[in-house]
Design an enzyme around this catalytic site. Structure first.
Site, PDB file in Angstrom:
ATOM      1  N   HIS A 137      -4.940  -5.577  -6.718  1.00 34.60           N
ATOM      2  CA  HIS A 137      -4.812  -4.217  -6.178  1.00 34.60           C
ATOM      3  C   HIS A 137      -5.956  -3.332  -6.661  1.00 34.60           C
ATOM      4  O   HIS A 137      -6.636  -3.654  -7.634  1.00 34.60           O
ATOM      5  CB  HIS A 137      -3.485  -3.586  -6.611  1.00 34.60           C
ATOM      6  CG  HIS A 137      -2.305  -4.105  -5.854  1.00 34.60           C
ATOM      7  ND1 HIS A 137      -1.687  -5.297  -6.168  1.00 34.60           N
ATOM      8  CD2 HIS A 137      -1.636  -3.613  -4.772  1.00 34.60           C
ATOM      9  CE1 HIS A 137      -0.689  -5.508  -5.328  1.00 34.60           C
ATOM     10  NE2 HIS A 137      -0.632  -4.507  -4.475  1.00 34.60           N
ATOM     11  N   LYS A 141      -3.803   1.801  -9.241  1.00 35.37           N
ATOM     12  CA  LYS A 141      -2.374   1.460  -9.180  1.00 35.37           C
ATOM     13  C   LYS A 141      -1.774   1.554 -10.575  1.00 35.37           C
ATOM     14  O   LYS A 141      -2.338   1.025 -11.534  1.00 35.37           O
ATOM     15  CB  LYS A 141      -2.207   0.047  -8.617  1.00 35.37           C
ATOM     16  CG  LYS A 141      -0.757  -0.381  -8.418  1.00 35.37           C
ATOM     17  CD  LYS A 141      -0.670  -1.668  -7.633  1.00 35.37           C
ATOM     18  CE  LYS A 141       0.752  -2.179  -7.519  1.00 35.37           C
ATOM     19  NZ  LYS A 141       1.637  -1.245  -6.808  1.00 35.37           N
TER      20      LYS A 141
HETATM   21  N1  LIG Z   1       6.033  -0.305  -0.520  1.00 33.69           N
HETATM   22  C1  LIG Z   1       4.790  -0.444  -0.055  1.00 33.69           C
HETATM   23  O1  LIG Z   1       4.540  -1.074   0.994  1.00 33.69           O
HETATM   24  C2  LIG Z   1       3.656   0.203  -0.812  1.00 33.69           C
HETATM   25  C3  LIG Z   1       2.340   0.134  -0.343  1.00 33.69           C
HETATM   26  C4  LIG Z   1       1.341   0.795  -1.063  1.00 33.69           C
HETATM   27  C5  LIG Z   1       1.677   1.520  -2.210  1.00 33.69           C
HETATM   28  N2  LIG Z   1       2.963   1.525  -2.660  1.00 33.69           N
HETATM   29  C6  LIG Z   1       3.397   2.315  -3.817  1.00 33.69           C
HETATM   30  O2  LIG Z   1       3.453   3.688  -3.416  1.00 33.69           O
HETATM   31  C7  LIG Z   1       3.289   4.523  -4.562  1.00 33.69           C
HETATM   32  C8  LIG Z   1       2.238   5.577  -4.261  1.00 33.69           C
HETATM   33  O3  LIG Z   1       0.969   4.960  -4.127  1.00 33.69           O
HETATM   34  P1  LIG Z   1      -0.337   5.818  -3.794  1.00 33.69           P
HETATM   35  O4  LIG Z   1      -1.469   4.870  -3.856  1.00 33.69           O
HETATM   36  O5  LIG Z   1      -0.097   6.646  -2.565  1.00 33.69           O
HETATM   37  O6  LIG Z   1      -0.370   6.783  -5.085  1.00 33.69           O
HETATM   38  P2  LIG Z   1      -1.097   8.203  -5.237  1.00 33.69           P
HETATM   39  O7  LIG Z   1      -1.283   8.409  -6.692  1.00 33.69           O
HETATM   40  O8  LIG Z   1      -2.284   8.267  -4.322  1.00 33.69           O
HETATM   41  O9  LIG Z   1      -0.024   9.263  -4.658  1.00 33.69           O
HETATM   42  C9  LIG Z   1       1.145   9.637  -5.341  1.00 33.69           C
HETATM   43  C10 LIG Z   1       1.394  11.117  -5.023  1.00 33.69           C
HETATM   44  O10 LIG Z   1       2.688  11.469  -5.521  1.00 33.69           O
HETATM   45  C11 LIG Z   1       2.597  12.810  -5.987  1.00 33.69           C
HETATM   46  N3  LIG Z   1       3.743  13.099  -6.844  1.00 33.69           N
HETATM   47  C12 LIG Z   1       3.883  12.876  -8.184  1.00 33.69           C
HETATM   48  N4  LIG Z   1       5.105  13.290  -8.590  1.00 33.69           N
HETATM   49  C13 LIG Z   1       5.771  13.748  -7.493  1.00 33.69           C
HETATM   50  C14 LIG Z   1       7.070  14.284  -7.273  1.00 33.69           C
HETATM   51  N5  LIG Z   1       7.948  14.417  -8.273  1.00 33.69           N
HETATM   52  N6  LIG Z   1       7.414  14.661  -6.011  1.00 33.69           N
HETATM   53  C15 LIG Z   1       6.546  14.531  -4.989  1.00 33.69           C
HETATM   54  N7  LIG Z   1       5.284  14.021  -5.134  1.00 33.69           N
HETATM   55  C16 LIG Z   1       4.905  13.632  -6.382  1.00 33.69           C
HETATM   56  C17 LIG Z   1       1.240  12.861  -6.688  1.00 33.69           C
HETATM   57  O11 LIG Z   1       0.787  14.205  -6.848  1.00 33.69           O
HETATM   58  C18 LIG Z   1       0.380  12.064  -5.712  1.00 33.69           C
HETATM   59  O12 LIG Z   1      -0.231  12.904  -4.730  1.00 33.69           O
HETATM   60  C19 LIG Z   1       2.946   3.572  -5.728  1.00 33.69           C
HETATM   61  O13 LIG Z   1       4.112   3.313  -6.467  1.00 33.69           O
HETATM   62  C20 LIG Z   1       2.484   2.299  -5.014  1.00 33.69           C
HETATM   63  O14 LIG Z   1       2.668   1.135  -5.783  1.00 33.69           O
HETATM   64  C21 LIG Z   1       3.938   0.882  -1.980  1.00 33.69           C
END
Ligand SMILES: NC(=O)c1ccc[n+]([C@@H]2O[C@H](COP(=O)([O-])OP(=O)(O)OC[C@H]3O[C@@H](n4cnc5c(N)ncnc54)[C@H](O)[C@@H]3O)[C@@H](O)[C@H]2O)c1
Length: 224
Positions: A137, A141
């Site tokens: 990844h 992450k």
């Molecule tokens: N299930 C899937 O298919 C899949 C795919 C990709 C990523 N993910 C997961 O998704 C999650 C997010 O990944 P990302 O790359 O977008 O991360 P990122 O860091 O780009 O985005 C996370 C966002 O959440 C915000 N945030 C933090 N606390 C919060 C709260 N209490 N309420 C609302 N927003 C809040 C942050 O400010 C940030 O903008 C990770 O856990 C990642 O592993 C899952």
């Protein structure tokens, strides 16, 4: 209760300013049957509480340390929640019980190819002696091993070690390598763009109000 035909499902996104959240907002805005009603993110100055009143479903792509509290807040408010965030303990959600006012759907990976990879790996593990997983990844992450790798290992037979690689340039990739006498089998999936997750996310948004039990984990339950 499902949404009546012709009525658009009101969707709020938690983590709306993040990499996945931005892609989800765009996908919801591009769907005729869905309406984006809120973007919750501390980076935007909006809390989850600010957007719950206008939403039927919240999609959560936040952080491992906030996803559980967010989900509990949604359910308490009677708003269904679709969780994509990985790396958190979902066990407390099982204590919500059948009478909870809203449903929870969780998928460690919303890409159809990844769901198939997990399915094929589970089947192959019943026929080959040993297996290991390499998940790769992007280097921002927060969790390791990835939710996808942990789920894959859980679905497979035997003890399956997981190796995590974090490098700039990567999105989300996984190889399951199985070995037996004189042969190996490699099953590999690559998410090259975050758009790969969007059909699965929208499917979950449309179905979360109708799932038979909650929390429900895994996109395969909505696909097959
Ligand atoms: N299930 C899937 O298919 C899949 C795919 C990709 C990523 N993910 C997961 O998704 C999650 C997010 O990944 P990302 O790359 O977008 O991360 P990122 O860091 O780009 O985005 C996370 C966002 O959440 C915000 N945030 C933090 N606390 C919060 C709260 N209490 N309420 C609302 N927003 C809040 C942050 O400010 C940030 O903008 C990770 O856990 C990642 O592993 C899952």
């Amino acid at each position: 209760m499902s949404t009546p035909a012709g009525v658009r499902v009101r969707v709020a996104v938690a983590g709306a300013a993040g990499r996945m959240g931005q892609a989800v907002c765009a996908a919801v805005e591009g769907a005729d049957d869905l309406e984006l009603t809120g973007r919750a993110d501390p980076a935007l100055g909006t809390s989850l509480a600010d957007v719950l009143g206008d939403a039927d479903v919240v999609v959560d792509f936040t952080r491992p340390d906030t996803a559980l509290a967010n989900a509990l807040e949604c359910v308490k408010a009677g708003v269904h929640v679709v969780i994509g965030t990985t790396g958190f303990d979902a066990d407390p959600l099982f204590a919500l019980g059948r009478d909870a006012p809203a449903n929870v759907f969780i998928a460690p990976n919303f890409a159809i190819g990844a769901v198939l990879m997990m399915r094929f790996a589970a089947e192959a593990s019943q026929h080959m002696e040993k297996a290991e997983i390499i998940e790769l990844h992007h280097d921002r992450k927060l969790d390791r091993p990835s939710g996808t790798a942990a789920r894959t290992a859980q679905l497979m037979q035997g003890d399956v070690p997981i190796h995590s690689v974090r490098l700039p340039g990567l999105v989300a990739h996984q190889e399951v390598i199985l070995g037996d006498v004189g042969q190996t089998l490699t099953i590999r999936h690559d998410s090259l763009e975050r758009e790969s997750f969007m059909p699965g996310v929208l499917l979950a948004v449309r179905k979360v109000s109708d799932i038979s039990h909650s929390p429900l984990i895994g996109l395969e339950h909505l696909l097959f």
